[in-house]
Design a protein around this motif. Structure first.
Motif, PDB file in Angstrom:
ATOM      1  N   TRP A 137       0.840  -1.197   0.000  1.00  0.00           N
ATOM      2  CA  TRP A 137       0.000   0.000   0.000  1.00  0.00           C
ATOM      3  C   TRP A 137       0.878   1.251   0.000  1.00  0.00           C
ATOM      4  N   ALA A 167      -5.185   6.035   0.671  1.00  0.00           N
ATOM      5  CA  ALA A 167      -4.319   4.883   0.444  1.00  0.00           C
ATOM      6  C   ALA A 167      -4.614   4.262  -0.913  1.00  0.00           C
ATOM      7  N   ILE A 196       0.448   4.985   1.239  1.00  0.00           N
ATOM      8  CA  ILE A 196      -0.446   5.752   2.108  1.00  0.00           C
ATOM      9  C   ILE A 196       0.089   7.174   2.258  1.00  0.00           C
TER      10      ILE A 196
END
Length: 421
Positions: free
Chosen positions: A311, A370, A313
């Motif tokens: 991810w 995200a 973010i």
């Protein structure tokens, strides 16, 4: 324009110029056939899976149209290989100040990214905290809209503001608004020297405080990152020079004239003394470290965490340390911090939804967003890859997209789940 078949069901339209692009888009409109826009395809694994059997290949649009080092401006076609352009401007001691990210290591793809792909992705590296993002260095663009019409926005110099903001929309649009054919970008002088201060064994929250202190100082910090304690991370790239790979390190970069950098490094080390003694790395060793952080080398596809979803973010920097620590603790994952805590790369153990519900709940609570930059196609098909937009923002985004591409011909479905049909 030539048409080839990469497999029995996929047509590849290889264009030679902007006129070819216009013809291809108009033909797609007439046939109600969406197009996937590619250069060399190095970022095709990012985004929702797209439903299309036609590729618009821009790789032959690869010329440098104009480069004026004294004016700090370069104009190139969208299919020009990023590595070649970076090598060209480097030969003149210049650079893209936003440090374009290469996703090759992260995705396990060849390092064949193009200038158009760089702008479409809009991913900037560690120096974004000082120099801004990709869009801030995009001066102008020639492109073809989803109507099949060519248009020009911006110009070749900063003073030309005609349509200046329009081209900014293309940065980070992932090819969903228009097909870029040529772009003009600012370049900047490359710093004469750099130093990286390394603080050891800080926890995530203490490291966040140290980075905030450094960024709030008068010493002109151009990179602020943190690698926490990790039982997973491999020694890759310049990070191998930092000693024990499992021990946390906090990294702060200074750039400029050699005498100034040396003086500022010593002064910043004194300011940060309450966080511990600072080791100082110079020039090549420093550059290698930031290249590794920029391209997320610790989470490389060929490394120990290569099978884990990753991810990206973005959050308020002051919230970064606590957020990253919480995500790593609750999932058993690993994180890397950049932008003083404002950017978190999180590699999380495999799960059918890549921990999407947990990530989005925690990130939303601090006002961040995200994106799932690496995951298997089955996961990306069932999870929102990019952060879902709400209310007025979603409506505004759709109106912008409709004004460029009302029939959703270009990269249909890449940004939003369920829009590929």
């Amino acid at each position: 324009m030539t048409t080839t078949g990469r497999c029995r069901l996929v047509d590849t339209l290889k264009v030679r110029d902007a006129n070819d692009v216009e013809q291809a888009v108009r033909a797609a409109l007439a046939g109600e056939q969406p197009l996937e826009i590619i250069g060399h395809g190095s970022r095709r694994l990012i985004g929702q899976p797209m439903a299309t059997n036609a590729l618009l290949d821009l790789s032959d649009l690869n010329a440098v149209t104009s480069y004026e080092p004294s004016e700090l401006v370069i104009t190139v076609q969208a299919g020009a290989p990023l590595a070649d352009v970076v090598s060209l401007i480097d030969s003149k001691n210049q650079q893209f100040a936003f440090e374009p990210v290469s996703t090759a290591a992260l995705l396990g793809t060849p390092n064949l990214g193009t200038i158009g792909g760089m702008i479409g992705a809009g991913l900037a590296g560690p120096r974004r905290i000082k120099a801004g993002g990709v869009r801030d260095h995009l001066l102008g663009a020639h492109a073809v809209s989803g109507f099949g019409d060519s248009f020009k926005a911006g110009g070749r110099v900063v003073k030309n503001v005609t349509g200046y903001d329009l081209c900014k929309l293309l940065a980070g649009s992932w090819g969903t608004l228009a097909v870029m054919t040529e772009v003009t970008l600012k370049v900047m002088p490359r710093p004469e020297s750099e130093r990286t201060l390394v603080l050891h064994a800080l926890d995530d929250v203490a490291a966040n405080r140290a980075m905030t202190t450094a960024l709030g100082s008068p010493f002109d910090v151009t990179g602020a990152g943190h690698l926490p304690n990790s039982a997973f991370r491999a020694v890759l790239g310049g990070l191998g020079d930092l000693g024990n790979r499992q021990q946390a390190v906090t990294l702060l970069r200074l750039e400029g004239i050699t005498a100034s950098v040396a003086h500022r490094a010593d002064a910043l080390a004194r300011l940060l003394a309450p966080f511990g003694p600072a080791e100082i790395l110079a020039d090549a060793a420093s550059a290698a470290i930031w290249s590794s952080i920029r391209d997320v080398q610790p989470f490389a596809a060929n490394g120990a965490l290569g099978a884990w979803p990753v991810w990206r973010i973005v959050c308020p920097p002051a919230s970064g340390g606590a957020l990253g620590r919480q995500l790593a603790r609750d999932t058993g994952g690993d994180v890397i911090y950049d932008w003083g805590g404002g950017l978190i790369w999180a590699a999380l153990p495999p799960k059918p939804d890549a921990h999407a519900a947990l990530v989005r709940q925690r990130v939303g609570a601090v006002g961040g967003h995200a994106a799932l930059l690496r995951a298997p196609v089955e996961v990306r098909r069932n999870v929102d890859v990019f952060h879902p937009q709400q209310g007025g923002l979603a409506g505004l985004s759709e109106r912008v997209r409709h004004s460029f591409d009302p029939n959703n011909i270009l990269n249909r479905g890449r940004l939003a789940r369920g829009s590929a049909t």
